[in-house]
Design an enzyme around this catalytic site. Sequence first.
Site, PDB file in Angstrom:
ATOM      1  N   ARG A 153      56.175   6.665  49.395  1.00 26.26           N
ATOM      2  CA  ARG A 153      57.483   6.245  48.756  1.00 26.26           C
ATOM      3  C   ARG A 153      58.555   7.141  49.726  1.00 26.26           C
ATOM      4  O   ARG A 153      59.829   6.871  49.904  1.00 26.26           O
ATOM      5  CB  ARG A 153      57.663   6.951  47.379  1.00 26.26           C
ATOM      6  CG  ARG A 153      58.819   6.762  46.821  1.00 26.26           C
ATOM      7  CD  ARG A 153      59.002   6.943  45.462  1.00 26.26           C
ATOM      8  NE  ARG A 153      58.807   8.163  45.126  1.00 26.26           N
ATOM      9  CZ  ARG A 153      59.018   8.822  43.920  1.00 26.26           C
ATOM     10  NH1 ARG A 153      58.883   8.219  42.944  1.00 26.26           N
ATOM     11  NH2 ARG A 153      58.809  10.227  43.764  1.00 26.26           N
ATOM     12  N   LYS A 190      49.887   6.943  33.255  1.00 34.69           N
ATOM     13  CA  LYS A 190      50.690   7.498  34.402  1.00 34.69           C
ATOM     14  C   LYS A 190      49.631   8.467  35.393  1.00 34.69           C
ATOM     15  O   LYS A 190      49.103   9.462  35.032  1.00 34.69           O
ATOM     16  CB  LYS A 190      51.760   8.383  33.984  1.00 34.69           C
ATOM     17  CG  LYS A 190      52.562   8.959  35.047  1.00 34.69           C
ATOM     18  CD  LYS A 190      53.919   9.682  34.697  1.00 34.69           C
ATOM     19  CE  LYS A 190      54.766   9.929  35.897  1.00 34.69           C
ATOM     20  NZ  LYS A 190      54.221  10.869  36.848  1.00 34.69           N
ATOM     21  N   TYR A 250      57.107  24.066  38.084  1.00 35.53           N
ATOM     22  CA  TYR A 250      58.396  23.157  38.915  1.00 35.53           C
ATOM     23  C   TYR A 250      59.106  22.544  37.940  1.00 35.53           C
ATOM     24  O   TYR A 250      60.434  22.601  38.051  1.00 35.53           O
ATOM     25  CB  TYR A 250      57.612  22.394  39.919  1.00 35.53           C
ATOM     26  CG  TYR A 250      58.615  21.548  40.872  1.00 35.53           C
ATOM     27  CD1 TYR A 250      59.322  20.443  40.282  1.00 35.53           C
ATOM     28  CD2 TYR A 250      58.968  22.282  41.999  1.00 35.53           C
ATOM     29  CE1 TYR A 250      60.209  19.716  40.976  1.00 35.53           C
ATOM     30  CE2 TYR A 250      60.105  21.433  42.838  1.00 35.53           C
ATOM     31  CZ  TYR A 250      60.628  20.243  42.193  1.00 35.53           C
ATOM     32  OH  TYR A 250      61.449  19.697  43.080  1.00 35.53           O
TER      33      TYR A 250
HETATM   34  S1  IVH Z   1      56.415   2.658  37.425  1.00 39.91           S
HETATM   35  C1  IVH Z   1      60.677   1.643  38.331  1.00 39.91           C
HETATM   36  N1  IVH Z   1      53.908   2.902  36.657  1.00 39.91           N
HETATM   37  O1  IVH Z   1      55.018   7.918  38.548  1.00 39.91           O
HETATM   38  C2  IVH Z   1      59.408   2.358  38.115  1.00 39.91           C
HETATM   39  N2  IVH Z   1      54.855   4.690  38.120  1.00 39.91           N
HETATM   40  O2  IVH Z   1      58.415   8.502  39.336  1.00 39.91           O
HETATM   41  C3  IVH Z   1      58.508   2.840  39.278  1.00 39.91           C
HETATM   42  N3  IVH Z   1      53.107   6.559  38.556  1.00 39.91           N
HETATM   43  O3  IVH Z   1      55.368   8.673  41.625  1.00 39.91           O
HETATM   44  C4  IVH Z   1      57.176   3.501  38.758  1.00 39.91           C
HETATM   45  N4  IVH Z   1      51.768   5.643  37.240  1.00 39.91           N
HETATM   46  O4  IVH Z   1      53.972   6.672  41.569  1.00 39.91           O
HETATM   47  C5  IVH Z   1      54.975   3.343  37.280  1.00 39.91           C
HETATM   48  N5  IVH Z   1      51.873   3.442  35.609  1.00 39.91           N
HETATM   49  C6  IVH Z   1      52.959   3.792  36.332  1.00 39.91           C
HETATM   50  C7  IVH Z   1      52.730   4.915  37.131  1.00 39.91           C
HETATM   51  C8  IVH Z   1      53.735   5.409  37.743  1.00 39.91           C
HETATM   52  C9  IVH Z   1      51.922   6.849  37.953  1.00 39.91           C
HETATM   53  C10 IVH Z   1      53.977   7.615  39.564  1.00 39.91           C
HETATM   54  C11 IVH Z   1      54.810   6.852  40.509  1.00 39.91           C
HETATM   55  C12 IVH Z   1      55.749   7.862  41.034  1.00 39.91           C
HETATM   56  C13 IVH Z   1      55.950   8.363  39.323  1.00 39.91           C
HETATM   57  C14 IVH Z   1      57.349   7.759  38.816  1.00 39.91           C
END
Ligand code: IVH
Length: 682
Positions: free
Chosen positions: A143, A122, A37
Amino acid sequence: MTSKDPAARAAELRATLQHHAHRYYVLDAPEIPDAEYDRLFQELQAIEAAQPELLTPDSPTQRVIGEVLPGLVPVKHTVPMLSIRTETDTTAAGAEAFDARVRRELELGEADAAIEYAAELKFDGLAINLRYEAGVLVQAATRGDGETGEDVTHNIRTIGQIPLRLLGPANTHPPLIEIRGEVYMRRDDFERLNERQRERGGKTFINPRNTAAGAVRQLDSRALADKKLSFFAYGLGDAQGWAQPATHSATLDAIAAFGLPVNRERAVVAGSAGLVAFHQRIAAMRDALPFDIDGVVYKVNEVALQKRLGFVSREPRWAVAHKYPAQEQMTLLRGIEIQVGRTGKLTPVAKLEPVFVGGTTVSNATLHNLFELRRKGVRIGDTVIVRRAGDVIPEVVGRVPGERRAYVPNFRMPRECPVCGSRVQREKGGIDHRCSGGLFCAAQRKQALLHFAGRRAMDIEGLGDKLVDQLVDGGLIRTLPELYTLGLAKLAALDRMAEKSAAKLVAALEKSKHTTLARFLYALGIRQVGEATAKDLAKHFGALDRVMDASVEQLLEVNDVGPIVAQSIRTFFEQPHNREVVEQLRAAGIGWDEHEGEDYTSPKPLAGKTLVLTGTLPTLSRDEAKELIEAAGGKVSGSVSKKTHFVVAGEEAGSKLDKARELGVPVLDEAALRALLEGGTA
Ligand code: IVH
């Protein structure tokens, strides 16, 4: 077929991406791996960057995709849930590029100090916004498209890790705080779920991420009963009446203090060198983590700097996701072979066009059993999806839909064992096909030996598969106890075996003789008896003879032992040749201290007692203290209440100590705890 004209290709990509995005985000049933993807997405991004006139407002590159399912109630986010830019360069250069970009945007020169970043994992799950009003969880939402998500409070409330009420006194709870994070499924919980599904002949799940995401969006929360979900908080949404700390890392500390799980593998690092080091450190431990991550996330730590940097098209300039090699990839299924395991089970193994997945090149992957293979509909010549995550063996999780050019017959199990020629049988109603050759079958003998010698069993160093092949094929070993009669001369005579390694093996065999009852029980390779069950049996019965002579009813009294496991143990020890093997092993000198079964022998000084740990103890870590308390029959709780029997306090003990004093709960130091553990009184 791909078209050459960029405009047509862009339109084609948009349609394809839309299809796959819908499968992924809305239906939670993707047909292609994430990495594929991403590749398509990047191709479209590249075309649009080269020819901006081709960009359309509805391009998947222009918005966060995800629709609201009919049935779940839409929730408008008061603060949009943003997405983060992804750095797909999986090398150190990815981290350097991000730091350089941030410095440029802040107009910093070379003389300016390094920027401080909060570096995190992440997590690979589903983003959730938790809304707490006056300390109480009032709403949980997905979300969705970033503006509007779905209300999934009913499901989120089933996740034990998510507090329904924030920790700490009510006057410290903000009138409103939204905590954002990821709902995910641990790999072991996922494996257990699929194992159960396989036993029942049910449909298995593709990966922890899809399973967690699918579960969270169920209309009926009862569907979550068999799926254990977990959560990590990683950020803040809306907040009112709360003085947010000045940095992201301190914000996470505060969130952790409110009682939400915050992963401990996070760090505050300086500049690009700090980011690179973090990326490498986490890459080295990725396989050992109990859950999937698809990368790390870097965030500018100072909230004031974040504000200065701001956003571009719904992505903050102050954060980036830096990826690791994908854990799922597509490749060609070249053939299917049969592997015969320790218990005679025939496993179809996929022979693949080698593919780089989860950080290594994979050319074999399990297809588990005939029924699963059929359900997935894979046939030789298909493009399949391979998953390799952590220490789990690589597996084929599905096929990529597409037409077959020619008729390919469905795979069939052989009627005879490919190793020893014995008849292949399937228990009535069972799923597994087995070779009926028992220890006559060289494959079963080899696997039994390897299992016996394994690190978690008898831990015989140096007894690997090459050596086992030689020992069995050369007719040197027919039964397990014969291992201990090998001697230096016989070993040194083997191919590629120097005197020195032979001596080492003899020493390892000698060393393995002193073991524990749990290891020995596990090493025997009784069907259905894994490491955990072996430990439970050892603990419950305390002595081997008691396990060997236990009735099914007595076995059922053991923690986590059900009818199938109990019957399997009974059947094993009813067979005279198994009892003989045990006797011969004991005669060879294998032994252990027969007092592991605390239930029988040692008293439980902390039975029925609840303890709370706080602060740093002088010698014991949190986990060690917990283990000791539990071994003594006690329970460790996270918060102090009137029902707490003791609070064990170390240095820098905090609010729990205050609470203990307030409620008059006795407070112990480490020495007093040790005295208690030894059966004294506090
Ligand atoms: S921060 C403004 N921190 O990755 C920043 N996201 O597009 C907002 N995700 O689906 C996200 N681990 O759910 C952040 N340590 C982490 C994360 C994280 C996973 C996911 C999040 C989103 C995608 C970011």
